[in-house]
Each structure stands twice: as C-alpha cells, then as structure tokens.
Design a protein around this motif. Structure first.
Motif, PDB file in Angstrom:
ATOM      1  N   GLU A 178      22.993  26.910  12.726  1.00 51.88           N
ATOM      2  CA  GLU A 178      22.433  28.257  12.842  1.00 51.88           C
ATOM      3  C   GLU A 178      21.002  28.258  13.350  1.00 51.88           C
TER       4      GLU A 178
ATOM      5  N   TYR B 179      32.105  33.996  18.230  1.00 52.66           N
ATOM      6  CA  TYR B 179      30.862  34.485  17.628  1.00 52.66           C
ATOM      7  C   TYR B 179      30.413  35.780  18.300  1.00 52.66           C
TER       8      TYR B 179
ATOM      9  N   ARG C 110      29.831  39.318  16.417  1.00 49.27           N
ATOM     10  CA  ARG C 110      28.574  40.070  16.460  1.00 49.27           C
ATOM     11  C   ARG C 110      28.801  41.502  16.924  1.00 49.27           C
TER      12      ARG C 110
ATOM     13  N   ARG D 218      25.345  36.795  10.168  1.00 48.30           N
ATOM     14  CA  ARG D 218      25.424  35.350  10.424  1.00 48.30           C
ATOM     15  C   ARG D 218      26.113  34.638   9.268  1.00 48.30           C
TER      16      ARG D 218
ATOM     17  N   GLN E 174      29.744  35.144   9.790  1.00 48.98           N
ATOM     18  CA  GLN E 174      30.196  34.314  10.908  1.00 48.98           C
ATOM     19  C   GLN E 174      30.418  32.870  10.458  1.00 48.98           C
TER      20      GLN E 174
END
Length: 296
Positions: A93, A188, A192, A198, A201
């Motif tokens: 990340e 991803y 989003r 996040r 995700q």
C-alpha cells in the motif's frame, strides 16, 4: 518427451543431485535398527530391531524435547507466518516507490546475517547491563529494575520466536509481494470506482488474490513443524533455561552424536521425518477438502 527432450536434459543434473543428497542417504536409516559400531562392515553389525525407538519413547528428556519443539514450532508458525503476510500487504500500500524499496531492502537484510551474529545482537539488546530493551522499558516507567530476559525460562520461547520473526519477516514477505504484483490493477480501479476504501481493497482483493500462495506455503510450513533446527536454541540458550531450550535436533546432537550413539541419533532423525511426512499429508488432505487447494 521427444518434443520436450531439451527440458528433460536440463532437468537431469537436478534429478541426479536430488538422488545423491536426498534419496541415497536413506540407506543410512538402517543404522537405527542396528547397534552400530564404527569400523565394522554392514554385514557385521548387530541388528536390534526397534530397541532404539523403545529407548527413545521411554526417555523423559525426549518428551521434554518434543514439548519444546512443538511449542516453539507452533509459536513460530503463528507469528512467522502471519507477520510476513501483514507486512507484505501493508508494504504494497506504500505509494512512494523509493520508500517502498528502501523498507523492503532493510527488512530482508537480517536474513543474510548469521544466527551467531543475530544471537549476539539479541543477547546484547536484552542484557541487564545497558541493554536497549531494559533501558527503554525503564525510561517509560514500565519496570523499576532490569529484567534478565535470557535467564528466565518462561520467556525463552518468546525470545526465540521474536528473534526468528525479526530475522525472517522481510525475506518471507518477498514471495507474497511477488504474488500481489500478479493481481490485475483493474480490480483495484473498479473497487475505487465503487467507493471501496484501501482497507476494503486489501481485504476483498489483495488477500483473496494471494490465497493460493498462502495455503500452499502454510501446508509446507506445517510439514516442517518439528524440523525447526537447533541454531536459535543452541545460541540463545544457556544452563538457566536448558529445560525450555532443548529441542529434538539438540537432543539428537547431545544424546546421539555427542555420545557416539549413532543408531540412537538415526532413530531420532527417522522419527522427525515420519512425523513431518504425516503432518504434510494430513495438512494437504484437510486443505484439499476444505479449500480445494493442495500441493499434490
């Protein structure tokens, strides 16, 4: 085979290597069923059947070594398996590429450091004489006097597990980072667009994306549950914690090779191998039935 003959030719040296160093030495297992004497030929050795195994299972020191091995193996499996996954997911990340590469490089460098050096670092850090850990705890007013971490039996397992996690986390995370890199970026992007945070995700894309890798490595780790070596315990242990530091490999070294009882040491090795094989097949069968993932 004819079409892929060049690949088979390339595999021949590795097949020979495996045969020489993994299968041919199994002939030495016959020593476990003998009263082996150095200098005598194979046919002159006295056969004793399962006497070495009976002595092994009746020895209280073996039971103690088995307990220590299983305890440290389970602790190492839980901590040493979950921490690299969390580390890899969090590192993935990081959006600053320089920082990401720097952290990854620093994290896996301890893997290349000898356990002799690591043991010296850990011992110094936990020392009661200006040790970093004791100084930090005292400065935070969590303790009033230094704690002799290396002299307390009840802390030895935690010290070994923590040292192993620190040394191997970065290295073990590499394979998870490689698996994460194979996840399509469009997943991803779609998440989003749908408003996924996040954290969501990571939970719904990253972890499911490396699920197969996690399960395969977990099965292999379970198969090596009691084969944890002896370096960590030998270097970090001392007479004050010997009841908690002696594992099966140290037991074999001390009561087998150290005392010239080669047949007894071989019996311990066979026990380790058989138990590891059973654990591997059991773990593989369970995961194959539950998750449809397996290594065989």
């Amino acid at each position: 085979m004819l079409q892929q003959r060049y690949l088979y030719f390339m595999a021949i040296p590795f097949a020979i290597w495996v045969f020489l160093f993994s299968y041919l030495p199994l002939w030495g297992w016959t020593m476990a069923f003998q009263k082996f004497r150095v200098g005598q030929s194979f046919f002159d050795q006295k056969w004793v059947g399962f006497d070495n195994f009976r002595m092994l299972f009746q020895d209280d020191q073996f039971i103690n070594a088995m307990r220590n091995t299983l305890a440290m193996s389970l602790m190492g499996l839980i901590a040493g398996f979950t921490v690299p996954i969390i580390f890899a997911v969090l590192l993935n990340e990081v959006r600053i590429s320089f920082l990401k590469r720097f952290v990854q490089t620093v994290s896996y460098l301890p893997h290349f450091v000898s356990w002799v050096v690591v043991a010296g670092i850990i011992t110094k850090m936990l020392s009661t004489d200006n040790g970093v850990v004791n100084q930090l705890l005292m400065n935070l007013h969590l303790i009033n006097e230094p704690i002799a971490f290396m002299a307390k039996e009840n802390l030895f397992w935690y010290v070994v597990t923590s040292a192993d996690v620190w040394k191997e986390t970065g290295w073990n995370a590499i394979i998870y980072l490689a698996a994460i890199s194979g996840i399509g970026p469009e997943l991803y992007e779609a998440a989003r667009v749908d408003g996924a945070s996040r954290l969501k995700q990571m939970w719904h894309i990253t972890l499911p994306g490396i699920r197969s890798t996690i399960i395969i490595l977990l099965i292999m780790s379970i198969g090596h549950l009691i084969s944890i070596g002896f370096e960590k315990q030998f270097l970090l242990g001392n007479n004050l914690v010997k009841d908690k530091s002696e594992v099966l490999d140290l037991y074999a070294l001390k009561y087998g090779l150290g005392m010239g009882r080669y047949s007894f040491g071989t019996a311990i090795n066979i026990f380790n191998s058989v138990v590891s094989l059973i654990l591997l097949f059991v773990a593989n069968g369970i995961f194959k039935r539950v998750t449809k993932e397996s290594i065989m």
